[in-house]
Scaffold this motif. Structure first.
Motif, PDB file in Angstrom:
ATOM      1  N   SER A  27      20.076  32.975 -38.586  1.00  0.00           N
ATOM      2  CA  SER A  27      19.581  33.701 -38.092  1.00  0.00           C
ATOM      3  C   SER A  27      18.092  33.053 -37.019  1.00  0.00           C
ATOM      4  CB  SER A  27      19.332  34.867 -38.502  1.00  0.00           C
ATOM      5  OG  SER A  27      19.873  35.197 -39.434  1.00  0.00           O
ATOM      6  N   VAL A  28      18.257  33.921 -35.937  1.00  0.00           N
ATOM      7  CA  VAL A  28      17.460  33.596 -34.643  1.00  0.00           C
ATOM      8  C   VAL A  28      17.108  35.037 -34.548  1.00  0.00           C
ATOM      9  CG1 VAL A  28      16.256  32.346 -33.235  1.00  0.00           C
ATOM     10  CG2 VAL A  28      18.369  31.501 -34.445  1.00  0.00           C
ATOM     11  N   ILE A  29      15.226  34.784 -35.049  1.00  0.00           N
ATOM     12  CA  ILE A  29      14.651  36.230 -34.061  1.00  0.00           C
ATOM     13  C   ILE A  29      13.847  35.691 -33.217  1.00  0.00           C
ATOM     14  CG2 ILE A  29      15.168  37.498 -36.354  1.00  0.00           C
ATOM     15  CD1 ILE A  29      11.998  37.171 -36.392  1.00  0.00           C
ATOM     16  N   THR A  30      13.538  36.088 -32.252  1.00  0.00           N
ATOM     17  CA  THR A  30      13.088  36.515 -30.736  1.00  0.00           C
ATOM     18  C   THR A  30      12.060  37.312 -30.554  1.00  0.00           C
ATOM     19  OG1 THR A  30      13.994  36.912 -29.460  1.00  0.00           O
ATOM     20  CG2 THR A  30      14.067  34.380 -30.065  1.00  0.00           C
ATOM     21  N   CYS A  31      10.744  37.559 -30.162  1.00  0.00           N
ATOM     22  CA  CYS A  31       9.934  38.211 -29.830  1.00  0.00           C
ATOM     23  C   CYS A  31       8.894  37.879 -28.622  1.00  0.00           C
ATOM     24  CB  CYS A  31       8.819  38.478 -31.362  1.00  0.00           C
ATOM     25  SG  CYS A  31       7.362  39.765 -30.584  1.00  0.00           S
ATOM     26  N   LEU A  32       9.281  39.091 -27.676  1.00  0.00           N
ATOM     27  CA  LEU A  32       8.135  38.892 -26.423  1.00  0.00           C
ATOM     28  C   LEU A  32       7.027  39.688 -26.465  1.00  0.00           C
ATOM     29  CD1 LEU A  32      10.506  38.591 -23.506  1.00  0.00           C
ATOM     30  CD2 LEU A  32       9.694  36.782 -24.876  1.00  0.00           C
ATOM     31  N   LEU A  33       5.702  39.427 -26.522  1.00  0.00           N
ATOM     32  CA  LEU A  33       3.991  39.681 -26.472  1.00  0.00           C
ATOM     33  C   LEU A  33       3.943  39.707 -25.039  1.00  0.00           C
ATOM     34  CD1 LEU A  33       3.063  38.257 -30.077  1.00  0.00           C
ATOM     35  CD2 LEU A  33       4.010  40.386 -29.874  1.00  0.00           C
ATOM     36  N   HIS A  34       3.310  41.353 -24.589  1.00  0.00           N
ATOM     37  CA  HIS A  34       3.274  41.640 -23.256  1.00  0.00           C
ATOM     38  C   HIS A  34       1.976  41.255 -23.146  1.00  0.00           C
ATOM     39  CE1 HIS A  34       7.783  41.476 -22.086  1.00  0.00           C
ATOM     40  NE2 HIS A  34       7.826  42.406 -23.137  1.00  0.00           N
ATOM     41  N   GLY A  35       1.647  40.855 -21.286  1.00  0.00           N
ATOM     42  CA  GLY A  35       0.046  41.297 -21.505  1.00  0.00           C
ATOM     43  C   GLY A  35      -0.104  39.766 -20.901  1.00  0.00           C
ATOM     44  N   PRO A  36      -1.419  40.160 -20.228  1.00  0.00           N
ATOM     45  CA  PRO A  36      -2.623  38.449 -19.633  1.00  0.00           C
ATOM     46  C   PRO A  36      -2.823  38.476 -20.945  1.00  0.00           C
ATOM     47  CG  PRO A  36      -3.084  40.999 -19.606  1.00  0.00           C
ATOM     48  CD  PRO A  36      -2.106  41.623 -19.672  1.00  0.00           C
ATOM     49  N   THR A  37      -2.783  37.141 -21.008  1.00  0.00           N
ATOM     50  CA  THR A  37      -3.311  36.843 -22.038  1.00  0.00           C
ATOM     51  C   THR A  37      -3.401  34.585 -21.596  1.00  0.00           C
ATOM     52  OG1 THR A  37      -0.922  35.667 -23.453  1.00  0.00           O
ATOM     53  CG2 THR A  37      -1.895  37.627 -24.288  1.00  0.00           C
ATOM     54  N   TYR A  38      -3.589  34.694 -19.784  1.00  0.00           N
ATOM     55  CA  TYR A  38      -3.738  33.593 -19.487  1.00  0.00           C
ATOM     56  C   TYR A  38      -4.385  33.303 -20.148  1.00  0.00           C
ATOM     57  CZ  TYR A  38      -3.812  29.927 -16.316  1.00  0.00           C
ATOM     58  OH  TYR A  38      -3.907  28.673 -15.624  1.00  0.00           O
ATOM     59  N   ALA A  39      -5.891  33.700 -19.651  1.00  0.00           N
ATOM     60  CA  ALA A  39      -7.204  34.080 -19.693  1.00  0.00           C
ATOM     61  C   ALA A  39      -7.591  32.828 -20.899  1.00  0.00           C
ATOM     62  CB  ALA A  39      -8.200  34.870 -19.164  1.00  0.00           C
ATOM     63  N   PRO A  79       1.508  31.868 -22.022  1.00  0.00           N
ATOM     64  CA  PRO A  79       1.582  31.336 -20.484  1.00  0.00           C
ATOM     65  C   PRO A  79       1.346  30.090 -19.865  1.00  0.00           C
ATOM     66  CG  PRO A  79       0.668  33.646 -21.034  1.00  0.00           C
ATOM     67  CD  PRO A  79       1.072  33.067 -22.136  1.00  0.00           C
ATOM     68  N   LEU A  80       0.458  29.290 -20.757  1.00  0.00           N
ATOM     69  CA  LEU A  80       0.375  27.796 -20.788  1.00  0.00           C
ATOM     70  C   LEU A  80       1.926  27.183 -20.240  1.00  0.00           C
ATOM     71  CD1 LEU A  80      -2.295  28.615 -20.578  1.00  0.00           C
ATOM     72  CD2 LEU A  80      -2.783  26.571 -21.565  1.00  0.00           C
ATOM     73  N   THR A  81       2.303  27.598 -21.777  1.00  0.00           N
ATOM     74  CA  THR A  81       3.837  26.944 -21.523  1.00  0.00           C
ATOM     75  C   THR A  81       4.261  26.576 -20.323  1.00  0.00           C
ATOM     76  OG1 THR A  81       3.586  26.980 -23.768  1.00  0.00           O
ATOM     77  CG2 THR A  81       5.499  26.645 -22.966  1.00  0.00           C
ATOM     78  N   TYR A  82       5.028  28.265 -19.719  1.00  0.00           N
ATOM     79  CA  TYR A  82       5.292  28.679 -18.160  1.00  0.00           C
ATOM     80  C   TYR A  82       5.179  27.818 -16.933  1.00  0.00           C
ATOM     81  CZ  TYR A  82       7.667  31.725 -21.537  1.00  0.00           C
ATOM     82  OH  TYR A  82       8.400  32.570 -21.989  1.00  0.00           O
ATOM     83  N   GLU A  83       3.507  27.834 -17.207  1.00  0.00           N
ATOM     84  CA  GLU A  83       2.767  26.920 -16.328  1.00  0.00           C
ATOM     85  C   GLU A  83       3.075  25.385 -16.051  1.00  0.00           C
ATOM     86  OE1 GLU A  83      -2.000  27.579 -14.815  1.00  0.00           O
ATOM     87  OE2 GLU A  83      -1.143  26.927 -16.431  1.00  0.00           O
ATOM     88  N   ARG A  84       3.064  24.778 -17.107  1.00  0.00           N
ATOM     89  CA  ARG A  84       3.411  23.852 -17.103  1.00  0.00           C
ATOM     90  C   ARG A  84       4.535  23.337 -17.178  1.00  0.00           C
ATOM     91  NH1 ARG A  84       5.385  21.351 -21.255  1.00  0.00           N
ATOM     92  NH2 ARG A  84       4.619  22.563 -23.717  1.00  0.00           N
ATOM     93  N   TYR A  85       6.244  23.643 -17.527  1.00  0.00           N
ATOM     94  CA  TYR A  85       6.723  23.621 -17.963  1.00  0.00           C
ATOM     95  C   TYR A  85       8.202  24.216 -16.134  1.00  0.00           C
ATOM     96  CZ  TYR A  85      11.683  24.394 -18.536  1.00  0.00           C
ATOM     97  OH  TYR A  85      13.278  24.087 -18.637  1.00  0.00           O
ATOM     98  N   CYS A  86       6.850  25.420 -15.795  1.00  0.00           N
ATOM     99  CA  CYS A  86       7.806  25.396 -14.687  1.00  0.00           C
ATOM    100  C   CYS A  86       6.684  25.650 -12.942  1.00  0.00           C
ATOM    101  CB  CYS A  86       8.485  26.853 -14.223  1.00  0.00           C
ATOM    102  SG  CYS A  86      10.057  26.336 -15.532  1.00  0.00           S
ATOM    103  N   SER A  87       5.363  25.464 -13.822  1.00  0.00           N
ATOM    104  CA  SER A  87       4.259  25.217 -12.589  1.00  0.00           C
ATOM    105  C   SER A  87       4.628  26.847 -12.242  1.00  0.00           C
ATOM    106  CB  SER A  87       4.509  24.388 -11.040  1.00  0.00           C
ATOM    107  OG  SER A  87       4.484  23.443 -12.150  1.00  0.00           O
ATOM    108  N   THR A  88       4.925  27.789 -12.807  1.00  0.00           N
ATOM    109  CA  THR A  88       4.371  28.953 -12.162  1.00  0.00           C
ATOM    110  C   THR A  88       3.234  30.082 -11.984  1.00  0.00           C
ATOM    111  OG1 THR A  88       5.355  30.421 -14.370  1.00  0.00           O
ATOM    112  CG2 THR A  88       6.919  30.241 -13.080  1.00  0.00           C
ATOM    113  N   PHE A  89       2.893  30.868 -11.065  1.00  0.00           N
ATOM    114  CA  PHE A  89       0.896  30.840 -11.288  1.00  0.00           C
ATOM    115  C   PHE A  89       0.748  32.102 -12.222  1.00  0.00           C
ATOM    116  CE2 PHE A  89      -2.669  33.756  -9.882  1.00  0.00           C
ATOM    117  CZ  PHE A  89      -3.574  32.500  -8.972  1.00  0.00           C
ATOM    118  N   GLU A  90      -0.153  30.922 -13.446  1.00  0.00           N
ATOM    119  CA  GLU A  90      -0.673  31.736 -14.170  1.00  0.00           C
ATOM    120  C   GLU A  90       0.537  31.711 -15.907  1.00  0.00           C
ATOM    121  OE1 GLU A  90      -3.015  35.317 -13.262  1.00  0.00           O
ATOM    122  OE2 GLU A  90      -4.452  34.462 -13.268  1.00  0.00           O
ATOM    123  N   GLY A  91       1.456  31.147 -15.557  1.00  0.00           N
ATOM    124  CA  GLY A  91       2.554  31.655 -16.711  1.00  0.00           C
ATOM    125  C   GLY A  91       3.340  32.170 -15.713  1.00  0.00           C
ATOM    126  N   SER A  92       3.347  32.806 -14.915  1.00  0.00           N
ATOM    127  CA  SER A  92       4.028  34.490 -15.031  1.00  0.00           C
ATOM    128  C   SER A  92       5.351  34.211 -14.806  1.00  0.00           C
ATOM    129  CB  SER A  92       3.695  34.752 -13.127  1.00  0.00           C
ATOM    130  OG  SER A  92       4.672  35.620 -12.574  1.00  0.00           O
TER     131      SER A  92
END
Ligand SMILES: Cc1cc2nc3c(=O)[nH]c(=O)nc-3n(C[C@H](O)[C@H](O)[C@H](O)COP(=O)(O)OP(=O)(O)OC[C@H]3O[C@@H](n4cnc5c(N)ncnc54)[C@H](O)[C@@H]3O)c2cc1C
Length: 494
Positions: A364-376, A421-434
């Motif tokens: 099986s696969v499980i996933t989880c999103l932990l929300h919140g501003p953690t970029y800094a 958020p750094l992964t999203y920033e690196r991958y798609c250049s979204t601001f602060e990994g948003s």
């Protein structure tokens, strides 16, 4: 479908093969423009993506897709762009979420039946929730056409359609001044609070909560088979079948004016075009994609006021059968999870055990999103060299607690993955990994214009309302219409 057009031959370059970029690409190619999409990553979808590791598929994008109901105008957009086809029928989950805590489980069904409301406060809160959802029963995102546009298949404007949405419009101000979390607190019952807090990112406004719950209730929200990747691949294939071109692994470094239009610089080559559409995050683009950062009033305001929606993504492949566990769980943790300087009392865990091909037989696969501003936090960790160790610490903490809640996981972890958020920033250049436009209570949205100049356009999350995939698609369509209008071309929807 027609790809023929009477317009002179025009060339468009679109920066980004995310959902907004692909939407614009399909419509422009179909309307007779020769369209080239340049994408920095190796595939389509942008942040709406899923990936495989050691035979396990991690769904890192769509959790629910709004626009699944045939009667809703947005559904037509998903059909016209090829996002929804026979190969990805939508599955409607019911219960939407199931609370898992020390007392057992409590489901949140689409029609809300079975919610425990003992005291007067909770009965009133439930009545009011039902009332708000009833107001939103006929609400949907209108898909309209630009005025003065030549269009082959116009979306008819219907007063009746808008009249039916009036009840939703009337209660919208009430919902916009509170957060989803604040709305949930109208209930005294902690379990109902926790369930409602699972539906959307809890710090965005309650309009998003009611709208989203409403779409579940009327059967407009679900999970397309094959998830993010199949959906994005469907769109990319539709575009290619119309004669369009996509170049992956091609990062645009600069957008520059050209004597006959615009040009982009990518991989050392300057590609000229009549029009350039920027679907990359506009907040990043205003500082990074031009020789001088843009200084227009809207760009200044965006720089100053924009707040970003960030998350950490945790994926776990498990050598165990988790079919005894619900599909989407809001788990009340026996002890708080500390991650990236934040404390989580509850976590939403998605269980993909029933998703064909997402895990090897019996796994099986499980996933989880932990929300919140953690970029800094993550930026600092990258700078001081502790990034990998801190990512591992987040996963270890998660697994330790999950092992107590879901015993099958203990000693059965096959593979893990953490995106920050750094992964999203690196991958798609979204601001602060948003990953989408944030819209907290009592706040405004900071938009980039769809048409910046003749021949230069923005599309995507920063040109539309908040909300993920629907605004991405809607904005892609609007931008394609703006291009058609500027070049006196007929917009061909399907
Ligand atoms: C974990 C997660 C869960 C989500 N869940 C949902 C959900 O359940 N429902 C929902 O509706 N939405 C959801 N979303 C949000 C939704 O996926 C996004 O809002 C939407 O996909 C944004 O699309 P976009 O086209 O505006 O932007 P993007 O996806 O950011 O697309 C921009 C594209 O441009 C590319 N690019 C950037 N810079 C350059 C450059 N210089 N050169 C070339 N290419 C470039 C990027 O690589 C990217 O492919 C989720 C997102 C995440 C991350």
């Amino acid at each position: 479908m027609s790809t023929q057009s009477m317009i002179p031959f025009h060339k468009v370059v679109i920066i980004g093969a995310g959902i907004s970029g692909l939407t614009a690409a399909v419509y422009l190619q179909r309307s007779g423009f020769q369209t080239l999409v340049l994408e920095k990553t190796g595939g389509p979808g942008g942040v709406s993506t899923s990936w495989k590791q050691k035979g396990f598929t991690f769904e890192g994008g769509v959790h629910w897709l709004i626009g699944a109901k045939k009667e809703i105008p947005l559904h037509q957009v998903w059909k016209e762009t090829g996002a929804l086809q026979e190969n990805n029928p939508v599955y409607f989950k019911d219960p939407i979420y199931t609370l898992v805590d020390g007392d057992g489980t409590m489901p949140l069904f689409r029609d809300l039946h079975g919610l425990e409301t003992k005291g007067l406060r909770d009965r009133i809160a439930l009545w009011s929730l039902r009332f708000h959802l009833a107001c939103f029963k006929h609400f949907h995102q209108p898909i309209s056409d630009m005025r003065g546009l030549k269009i082959r298949h116009p979306k008819p404007f219907s007063i009746g359609e808008y009249a039916k949405m009036l009840p939703a419009a009337l209660i919208t101000p009430f919902l916009m001044i509170r957060s989803a979390r604040g709305y949930a607190k109208r209930f005294k019952n902690k379990r109902i609070r926790a369930l409602l807090a699972a539906v959307v990112e809890p710090d965005i406004n309650a309009l998003s909560l009611i709208y989203t719950l409403g779409t579940f209730q009327v059967g407009d929200s679900g999970y397309p088979k094959g998830g993010s990747l199949r959906m994005a691949q469907n769109m990319a294939e539709t575009f290619l079948s119309l004669g369009g071109e996509i170049r992956y692994q091609t990062m645009v470094e600069e957008v520059l004016p050209d004597e006959n239009g615009w040009a982009v610089r990518a991989k050392g080559e300057v590609l000229k075009a009549d029009a350039v559409v920027i679907s990359a995050d506009a907040r990043t683009a205003i500082d990074k994609l031009f020789r001088e950062p843009l200084q227009d009033g809207w760009a200044q305001k965006m720089r100053k006021g924009l707040r970003t929606t960030q998350c950490m993504f945790l994926g776990v492949g498990v050598n165990a059968d988790l079919s005894a566990w619900p599909r989407s769980m809001q788990i009340v943790l026996p002890r708080p999870l500390k991650a990236a300087g934040r404390t989580y009392e509850t976590v939403v865990v998605n269980n993909y055990v029933n998703e064909e091909g997402y895990a090897p037989e019996g796994c099986s696969v499980i996933t989880c999103l932990l929300h919140g501003p953690t970029y800094a936090y993550w930026r600092a960790a990258k700078d001081d060299g502790s990034y990998q160790a801190k990512k591992k610490a987040v996963m270890d903490g998660f697994l330790e607690i999950m092992g107590d809640m879901i015993p099958e996981i203990k000693d059965a972890v096959a593979v893990t993955d953490v995106a920050t958020p750094l992964t999203y920033e690196r991958y798609c250049s979204t601001f602060e990994g948003s990953y989408m436009t944030d819209w907290p209570p009592l706040s405004r949205l900071y938009h980039a214009p769809v048409r910046y100049r003749k021949g230069l356009y923005f599309t995507g999350q920063r040109t539309a309302y908040s909300g993920g995939l629907p605004p991405a698609a809607q904005s892609g369509r609007t931008t394609a219409q703006a291009v058609c209008k500027d070049f006196d071309a007929e917009f061909v929807g399907h």
